[in-house]
Write a protein that holds these residues in place. Structure first.
Motif, mmCIF file in Angstrom:
data_model
loop_
_atom_site.group_PDB
_atom_site.id
_atom_site.type_symbol
_atom_site.label_atom_id
_atom_site.label_comp_id
_atom_site.label_asym_id
_atom_site.label_seq_id
_atom_site.Cartn_x
_atom_site.Cartn_y
_atom_site.Cartn_z
ATOM 1 N N LEU A 1 4.300 -30.438 9.667
ATOM 2 C CA LEU A 1 3.404 -29.332 10.012
ATOM 3 C C LEU A 1 3.222 -28.425 8.804
ATOM 4 C CD1 LEU A 1 4.940 -28.349 13.483
ATOM 5 C CD2 LEU A 1 2.997 -29.874 13.062
ATOM 6 N N THR A 2 1.972 -28.180 8.441
ATOM 7 C CA THR A 2 1.624 -27.217 7.396
ATOM 8 C C THR A 2 0.566 -26.296 7.977
ATOM 9 O OG1 THR A 2 2.046 -28.846 5.644
ATOM 10 C CG2 THR A 2 0.726 -26.919 5.052
ATOM 11 N N THR A 3 0.895 -25.006 8.136
ATOM 12 C CA THR A 3 -0.040 -24.085 8.797
ATOM 13 C C THR A 3 -0.013 -22.717 8.135
ATOM 14 O OG1 THR A 3 1.405 -22.992 10.433
ATOM 15 C CG2 THR A 3 0.664 -25.226 10.971
ATOM 16 N N ASP A 4 -0.966 -21.891 8.576
ATOM 17 C CA ASP A 4 -0.970 -20.479 8.177
ATOM 18 C C ASP A 4 -0.625 -19.594 9.372
ATOM 19 O OD1 ASP A 4 -3.283 -20.673 9.690
ATOM 20 O OD2 ASP A 4 -4.660 -20.112 8.071
ATOM 21 N N PHE A 5 0.108 -20.144 10.340
ATOM 22 C CA PHE A 5 0.397 -19.432 11.591
ATOM 23 C C PHE A 5 1.535 -18.419 11.478
ATOM 24 C CE2 PHE A 5 -1.097 -23.519 13.882
ATOM 25 C CZ PHE A 5 -2.416 -23.165 13.678
ATOM 26 N N GLY A 6 2.359 -18.502 10.443
ATOM 27 C CA GLY A 6 3.550 -17.660 10.389
ATOM 28 C C GLY A 6 4.537 -18.084 11.461
ATOM 29 N N GLU A 7 5.577 -17.265 11.672
ATOM 30 C CA GLU A 7 6.627 -17.613 12.631
ATOM 31 C C GLU A 7 6.847 -16.540 13.700
ATOM 32 O OE1 GLU A 7 9.853 -18.445 9.973
ATOM 33 O OE2 GLU A 7 9.307 -20.570 9.813
ATOM 34 N N LYS A 8 6.020 -15.501 13.684
ATOM 35 C CA LYS A 8 6.177 -14.430 14.667
ATOM 36 C C LYS A 8 5.641 -14.831 16.038
ATOM 37 C CE LYS A 8 4.781 -9.668 15.669
ATOM 38 N NZ LYS A 8 4.029 -8.472 15.195
ATOM 39 N N ASP A 9 4.516 -15.530 16.046
ATOM 40 C CA ASP A 9 3.819 -15.829 17.291
ATOM 41 C C ASP A 9 4.297 -17.141 17.906
ATOM 42 O OD1 ASP A 9 2.142 -13.495 17.030
ATOM 43 O OD2 ASP A 9 1.107 -14.564 15.428
ATOM 44 N N HIS A 10 3.676 -17.504 19.000
ATOM 45 C CA HIS A 10 4.105 -18.670 19.770
ATOM 46 C C HIS A 10 3.535 -19.983 19.259
ATOM 47 C CE1 HIS A 10 0.101 -17.720 21.322
ATOM 48 N NE2 HIS A 10 0.020 -18.991 21.676
#
Length: 278
Positions: free
Chosen positions: A6-15
């Motif tokens: 997995l490579t994303t720009d989602f960060g780790e704060k959200d679900h």
């Protein structure tokens, strides 16, 4: 079962990341998931391509790489699955895979067409996971998409060589965890244009006329330790990906800072190299 990265720009704060992993395990609990990063700057496809390009080759052949950056489906941002260098990549046709394919020609490309069978407002979760699970089970790309041969042309930052080959103009494409500045000027391009000439590398008002092969080449180890005083000195190197990098020796963003903050350099800033005859 193959590995899914997995490579994303989602960060780790959200679900988001947790939900994606849950959906993958719901497809098969035997699948292995590896996080490459979830801290790509939002919608930064150049950064995503740089990170993924330098990570995926360490994984076994047949690994499946989900790219969750700028992934919303629209008429100009279609979803694709690509077999490239014996790896599979699933993402939007937004330029990331075009950048990845600069080294290897894709073996197969399909435009994903299962959207009418999968209700989705979150394509990475609902569509990309389905495609990844299909591939992991040994399914062919043709089942989830129609074959194509084209990828969206990339209009992102590329180094430019002057007509008389006396200058290369590049840009900052990545800032790493130490604050080091990575440029899009490769060692291969530098050497091919240099032709053993002297040079001056410029970034804002900072000049360099030496590019080291590793950070510690800056240090004269013949000096006594208490006489070296190299911590915090600026330098240019060819990094492990063979891109020119501007760094601060033994930088620490929490104390002295890094090249980005101390030299005032940021993403897209210009870095140029002038070659000098004689």
């Amino acid at each position: 079962m193959p590995i899914i990265t997995l490579t994303t720009d989602f960060g780790e704060k959200d679900h988001f990341v947790g939900a994606i992993k849950g959906a993958i395990y719901s497809e098969s609990e035997d699948l292995k998931i590896v996080d490459i990063t979830h801290h790509i700057n939002p919608f930064n496809i150049q950064e995503a391509a740089y990170v993924l390009q330098n990570a995926y080759k360490s994984f076994p052949k047949g690994s499946i790489h989900i790219i969750g950056v700028d992934a919303e489906l629209n008429p100009e941002n279609k979803h694709i699955a690509v077999k490239l260098n014996e790896h599979y990549f699933i993402g939007a046709d937004n330029g990331i895979i075009t950048l990845l394919s600069s080294e290897f020609n894709p073996e197969k490309i399909v435009e994903i067409n299962i959207h009418d069978r999968v209700e989705s407002v979150f394509p990475v979760l609902d569509v990309f996971v389905k495609v990844a699970a299909h591939i992991a089970r040994g399914g062919t790309l043709e089942v989830i998409g129609k074959l194509t041969t084209s990828l969206k042309p990339i209009k992102q930052l590329m180094p430019i060589v002057s007509a008389d080959e006396t200058q290369i103009s590049g840009n900052v494409i990545y800032i790493d965890n130490y604050g080091n500045i990575v440029t899009n000027i490769s060692k291969k391009l530098f050497n091919s244009i240099r032709q053993n000439r002297k040079f001056e590398l410029s970034a804002r008002n900072h000049k360099f006329n030496t590019i080291y092969d590793k950070y510690s080449d800056l240090v004269n180890f013949d000096l006594d330790d208490n006489k070296r005083d190299y911590d915090g000195k600026k330098l240019a190197i060819f990094n492990s990906q063979n891109n020119i990098e501007i760094a601060i020796y033994r930088s620490n963003l929490n104390t002295v800072g890094g090249a980005s903050s101390l030299l005032g350099l940021d993403y897209r800033d210009t870095v140029s190299i002038k070659f000098i005859e004689g």
